[in-house]
Motif scaffolding. Structure first.
Motif, PDB file in Angstrom:
ATOM      1  N   GLU A 155      -1.751  11.443   3.400  1.00 34.83           N
ATOM      2  CA  GLU A 155      -2.640  11.058   2.298  1.00 34.83           C
ATOM      3  C   GLU A 155      -1.925  11.181   0.956  1.00 34.83           C
ATOM      4  O   GLU A 155      -2.055  10.318   0.083  1.00 34.83           O
TER       5      GLU A 155
ATOM      6  N   SER B  60       0.494   8.302   0.702  1.00 39.44           N
ATOM      7  CA  SER B  60      -0.184   7.022   0.516  1.00 39.44           C
ATOM      8  C   SER B  60      -0.727   6.867  -0.902  1.00 39.44           C
ATOM      9  O   SER B  60      -0.732   5.761  -1.457  1.00 39.44           O
TER      10      SER B  60
ATOM     11  N   TRP C  51      -7.099   0.627  -0.076  1.00 42.24           N
ATOM     12  CA  TRP C  51      -6.898   2.043  -0.404  1.00 42.24           C
ATOM     13  C   TRP C  51      -8.146   2.847  -0.061  1.00 42.24           C
ATOM     14  O   TRP C  51      -8.054   3.926   0.528  1.00 42.24           O
TER      15      TRP C  51
ATOM     16  N   HIS D 263      -8.373   3.023   3.703  1.00 39.26           N
ATOM     17  CA  HIS D 263      -7.342   3.915   4.225  1.00 39.26           C
ATOM     18  C   HIS D 263      -7.766   5.378   4.084  1.00 39.26           C
ATOM     19  O   HIS D 263      -7.648   6.167   5.040  1.00 39.26           O
TER      20      HIS D 263
ATOM     21  N   ARG E  67     -10.592   6.311   6.399  1.00 40.68           N
ATOM     22  CA  ARG E  67     -10.087   6.465   7.766  1.00 40.68           C
ATOM     23  C   ARG E  67      -9.372   7.795   7.955  1.00 40.68           C
ATOM     24  O   ARG E  67      -9.559   8.478   8.965  1.00 40.68           O
TER      25      ARG E  67
ATOM     26  N   ASN F 228       0.830   3.954  10.626  1.00 41.65           N
ATOM     27  CA  ASN F 228       0.383   4.131   9.251  1.00 41.65           C
ATOM     28  C   ASN F 228       1.510   3.859   8.260  1.00 41.65           C
ATOM     29  O   ASN F 228       1.282   3.304   7.179  1.00 41.65           O
TER      30      ASN F 228
ATOM     31  N   PHE G 252       1.798   0.262   7.845  1.00 40.36           N
ATOM     32  CA  PHE G 252       0.721  -0.187   6.963  1.00 40.36           C
ATOM     33  C   PHE G 252       1.093   0.044   5.506  1.00 40.36           C
ATOM     34  O   PHE G 252       0.909  -0.835   4.645  1.00 40.36           O
TER      35      PHE G 252
ATOM     36  N   ASN H 289      -4.679  -2.469   9.234  1.00 40.29           N
ATOM     37  CA  ASN H 289      -5.815  -1.620   8.881  1.00 40.29           C
ATOM     38  C   ASN H 289      -6.858  -1.619   9.991  1.00 40.29           C
ATOM     39  O   ASN H 289      -7.391  -0.554  10.352  1.00 40.29           O
TER      40      ASN H 289
END
Length: 200
Positions: A15, A18, A69, A72, A75, A90, A93, A131
């Motif tokens: 996280e 990302s 975003w 994501h 999730r 991921n 992605f 996704n």
């Protein structure tokens, strides 16, 4: 019991990565905006001619990145631990998000080119497909509303590729329909609640 869990990855680490990737990618979308050196003081028509098409592409890409975003992070919140394979997926992605400023720059400068529009459409489809696949792995048959919301953009972007090849000047309006996944997810979510209220 602890040995199998040691192979799992804590998604809160992903996280943090990302957040950085999305932030940088969404900022770089504006990097390719023209920085013209007008020969004389520009008028409104000069500004519209220079910026209108590129700003439309930037806004479209920014909203798309923002929607993914949100998806994501929702999730990741439902999947605190995952396997190495899911982590690698991921990362692919996130790679597709990193490349968004590249295809957005091409599309902003050559949006009437069918080849560029198709390339941009393929990129959007890849992002949406990754996704959707990650959502399927995260919930494994539960919460159908999430799957519907994730698959809906794929259903829009795939035919959008054909439209991009035939009518690139209009495809950006069709791509906007991809945001309907938010509406579709809410509609499907309401069904079990309605059924639960039904005494029969």
């Amino acid at each position: 019991m602890t040995e199998p869990e040691s192979d799992l990855f804590e998604m809160r680490r992903l996280e943090s990565l990302s957040n950085t990737i999305f932030g940088v990618a969404m900022t770089l979308l504006a990097y390719d905006l023209p920085k013209p050196n007008f020969a004389q003081m520009p008028g409104w028509l000069d500004l519209v001619h220079t910026y209108s098409g590129r700003l439309a592409g930037l806004v479209l890409s920014f909203i798309i990145a923002g929607v993914f975003w949100i998806s994501h992070h929702r999730r990741l919140a439902r999947q605190p631990l995952c396997s190495r394979g899911v982590v690698i997926l991921n990362l692919f992605f996130l790679l597709s998000i990193v490349l968004l400023p590249v295809t957005n720059g091409l599309y902003g400068n050559y949006r009437l080119s069918s080849a560029v529009a198709v390339l941009y459409g393929l990129h959007l489809t890849a992002i949406a497909s990754l996704n959707a696949g990650l959502w399927w792995l995260a919930i494994r048959g539960g919460r159908h509303a999430e799957i519907v919301g994730a698959v809906f953009p794929v259903i829009v972007f795939v035919p959008g590729i054909a439209i991009a090849a035939l009518a690139p000047e209009y495809v950006q309006y069709f791509w906007m329909l991809g945001f309907g996944g938010l509406v579709a997810r809410r509609f499907v979510r309401a069904e079990p609640e309605k059924a639960a209220d039904d005494p029969t």
